[in-house]
Design an enzyme around this catalytic site. Structure first.
Site, mmCIF file in Angstrom:
data_model
loop_
_atom_site.group_PDB
_atom_site.id
_atom_site.type_symbol
_atom_site.label_atom_id
_atom_site.label_comp_id
_atom_site.label_asym_id
_atom_site.label_seq_id
_atom_site.Cartn_x
_atom_site.Cartn_y
_atom_site.Cartn_z
ATOM 1 N N ILE A 481 0.777 -1.098 0.171
ATOM 2 C CA ILE A 481 0.001 0.001 -0.055
ATOM 3 C C ILE A 481 0.732 1.358 -0.038
ATOM 4 C CG2 ILE A 481 -2.043 -1.071 0.932
ATOM 5 C CD1 ILE A 481 -0.972 0.140 3.756
ATOM 6 N N THR A 482 2.139 0.962 -0.163
ATOM 7 C CA THR A 482 2.823 2.497 -0.383
ATOM 8 C C THR A 482 2.624 3.120 -1.708
ATOM 9 O OG1 THR A 482 4.926 1.370 -1.261
ATOM 10 C CG2 THR A 482 4.971 1.368 0.907
ATOM 11 N N CYS A 483 3.112 3.990 -2.023
ATOM 12 C CA CYS A 483 2.531 4.745 -3.372
ATOM 13 C C CYS A 483 3.950 4.741 -3.964
ATOM 14 C CB CYS A 483 2.033 6.184 -3.306
ATOM 15 S SG CYS A 483 3.012 7.162 -2.515
ATOM 16 N N ASP A 484 4.662 3.742 -3.979
ATOM 17 C CA ASP A 484 5.947 3.523 -4.448
ATOM 18 C C ASP A 484 5.745 2.465 -5.579
ATOM 19 O OD1 ASP A 484 8.897 2.895 -5.167
ATOM 20 O OD2 ASP A 484 9.377 4.137 -3.349
ATOM 21 N N ASN A 529 6.878 6.183 3.626
ATOM 22 C CA ASN A 529 5.240 6.524 3.583
ATOM 23 C C ASN A 529 4.750 6.687 4.967
ATOM 24 O OD1 ASN A 529 4.016 5.152 0.430
ATOM 25 N ND2 ASN A 529 4.394 7.290 1.002
#
Ligand SMILES: *Cc1c(COP(=O)(O)O)cnc(C)c1O
Length: 611
Positions: A481-484, A529
């Site tokens: 769920i990180t935006c990476d 994050n």
């Protein structure tokens, strides 16, 4: 039935019963039941479960293997083990290790001031402490204090300047002194992705010339009788046994030579760590080519042979195994939040009265696909969809057509997977798996919980905790769920052919277990994050089943901000002031919003939606 490679990496720690992963103990509790019990108390994000009985098992195995080898070769030296703290410094692990290790006189290894102070507080009375890594005068001083407190401590020096500092400190301090170890620089190197620590170009250790000089310096300072150990470390997760044998020959000869130079209290060889564990979920990619018994036999046999040849006493053996002791004790469990193509259902189709030809053809393929033509039809569908996308770019079809093509392709893919999966010969299935991947969004952070996957592409065994009596059909890519975009474990038909179940997570829970994460992952984990160490619990086995202990919730958002040196009072005051100033809502509303903000700040960052 697919066991997700449990027979390869599982070491009999878990078994599958009634479609669930269970702990392999007398009462065989299902992990999913433990997870549900904890979640019922409101802990919704990822969970790190610790199993102390698996720490105990590794401690017992390592001692049993060396005891057996010693007996077989009538070896006279003693066997000692210390745990290197850098592999896992979390109290949930360390306190269990020291209490379970007590009957074995299990010790600790430190590589920094902070770790050394931890060993001084938690090490078992009389058990060995070893200290490696670069040292300044202060660290050396702390080592002397440990000796003054009564600890059985050995400072292993990495360079002659450290030895000078020890000699100077010895003059200043009180009578009890630490033992001194010398780290030797070997020509031999290990094998595997962590092999950098060995070899003549390694970061650590004394060359032959420096060893001779060290002995002379010790003699001159009247400290030679404190020199008791030589040390080497070939790097972590040694994948092959051969380099270890070479290193042992080298180290054994150095040991004998140093003794002949007058170092008569030199009575121990410390092999460092490196003992590998099996991470492979898929047989083709086995992580090591030896067993623990083979490792122990080789060490004992080699040291016996060399010392006999050189007519020297057989040294005590020290081992600093970290990964082998700790990896299996921790399991990360994370809920699947979403399957990305799950929304591609028939209801989402919005066909027109007059559809472009390609769409009509896709509909035909969908209606007439059958096991005998499934592969061919799927390929046609992929081809048609690509053509629709091109036509869209050129302005010949509209967004609705494009959407219909995308939905139809997924629907055809799903039908094809089921049809081919039911055939006994599934090589066709393998062919299409790459093309119909499903993306599973999972409530965890790869950066926080599997940093070695991110940094070194180290794979960890992954499997669902239930439904194991159903055949998994979807080639799975795991998204955190990180935006990476690096937060992904992608499906790879060669190295990571992971298949998972086709589930509707709106209707039922689906949990993934990430196994063997107890070594290095926790402390290397990053707060990318601002996701923090997950909620953890210790699972203790009882005759009836299990007990959940030491539940420690994941840090709150305020805690993380504080860790990052924000002034959390300033943050709260500023939020408060800004809310006060807002003219968009009234005072009662403001009161409610303030309460909500307070709750969010005191909760953790992981997602709570759906699951
Ligand atoms: C890292 C390290 C270890 C532990 O290695 P493992 O592969 O985890 O067993 C042991 N000794 C030293 C000196 C180390 O640096």
């Amino acid at each position: 039935m697919n066991d997700f490679g449990l027979s390869i990496w599982g070491n009999s720690n878990f078994i599958i019963e009634n479609g669930k992963v269970c702990i392999n103990s007398a009462s065989k509790p299902a992990i999913i039941d433990i997870v549900k019990e904890i979640r019922d108390d409101g802990y919704r994000g990822p969970l790190l479960l610790r199993f102390p009985h698996l720490i105990q098992k590794q401690i017992e195995q390592i001692h049993a293997s060396f005891a057996k080898a010693k007996k077989e070769f009538a070896y006279e030296g003693k066997f000692n083990a210390v745990f290197p703290l850098k592999v896992n410094q979390y109290p949930g692990f360390v306190k269990n290790l020291t209490s379970l290790g007590k009957p074995y006189n299990y010790g600790l290894e430190a590589g920094s001031k902070a770790e050394l102070l931890l060993t001084m507080a938690y090490n078992n009375d009389g058990a060995p402490i070893t200290v490696n890594g670069f040292k300044d005068k202060e660290l050396i001083n702390i080592g002397f204090i440990a000796a003054e407190m009564g600890h059985n401590i050995t400072l292993t020096i990495e360079g002659l300047n450290e030895l000078e500092a020890i000699i100077a400190t010895a003059k200043e301090r009180f009578k009890p002194k630490p033992k001194i170890g010398l780290r030797i620089r070997l020509h031999s190197t290990g094998a595997g992705i962590w092999a950098k620590s060995g070899g003549i170009h390694s970061k650590f250790g004394l060359t032959s010339t420096e060893l001779i000089e060290a002995v002379n310096m010790l003699k001159k300072a009247n400290l030679l009788d404190h020199f008791t150990m030589i040390h080497f470390h070939l790097g972590s997760q040694i994948s092959e046994i051969h380099p270890l044998k070479k290193a042992l020959i080298e180290a054994g000869n150095i040991y004998a030579e140093l003794r002949k130079m007058g170092a008569t209290n030199l009575k121990a060889i410390n092999l460092g760590g490196g003992l590998a564990i099996e991470y492979s979920q898929f047989k083709e990619a086995s992580s090591r080519n030896y067993t623990l018994n083979e490792y122990a036999n080789d060490v004992v046999y080699m040291l016996k042979t060399i010392t006999e040849q050189k007519k020297e006493i057989q040294p005590d053996i020290f081992i600093e195994s970290g990964r082998f002791i700790s990896a299996s004790h921790a399991l990360l469990v994370a809920p699947v939040l979403e399957l990305f193509s799950q929304e591609y259902t028939e209801e989402k189709l919005n066909l027109k009265k007059n559809n472009p030809n390609l769409i009509t053809e896709l509909i035909d393929l969908y209606n007439s696909i059958k096991p005998s033509n499934a592969l061919e039809y799927l390929h046609d569908a992929i081809h048609h969809t690509e053509s629709v996308l091109t036509l869209f770019d050129l302005g010949y079809v509209d967004l609705q057509d494009r959407s219909n093509a995308e939905v139809l392709l997924r629907l055809i893919g799903k039908k094809a997977v089921v049809m081919l999966g039911n055939k006994s010969n599934s090589s066709d299935l393998e062919k299409i798996q790459k093309e119909v991947q499903e993306r599973y969004l999972v409530n965890f952070s790869i950066f926080q919980s599997l940093p070695d996957f991110w940094g070194l592409k180290q794979n960890f065994p992954i499997m669902p905790l239930d439904r194991l009596d159903e055949r998994p059909t979807l080639p799975a890519s795991i998204w955190d769920i990180t935006c990476d975009s690096d937060g992904e474990i992608s499906y790879n038909d060669e190295t990571n052919p992971l298949l998972l179940h086709d589930v509707d997570v709106e209707k039922e829970d689906y949990f993934l277990g990430f196994f063997l994460v107890g070594a290095y992952q926790e402390v290397l984990g990053m707060k990318h994050n601002l996701f923090t160490h997950p909620t953890e619990a210790t699972i203790e086995l009882t005759p009836q089943g299990y007990e959940i202990k030491d539940l420690l919730e994941s840090q709150s958002i305020l805690d993380i901000m504080e860790d990052m040196d924000y002034d959390v009072y300033e943050i709260q005051d500023t939020l408060n002031e800004r809310l006060e100033k807002s003219e968009l809502i009234n005072d009662t509303q403001k009161k409610q919003v303030l309460g909500e903000l307070y709750l969010f700040l005191n909760d953790n960052s992981y997602l709570k939606t759906i699951n």
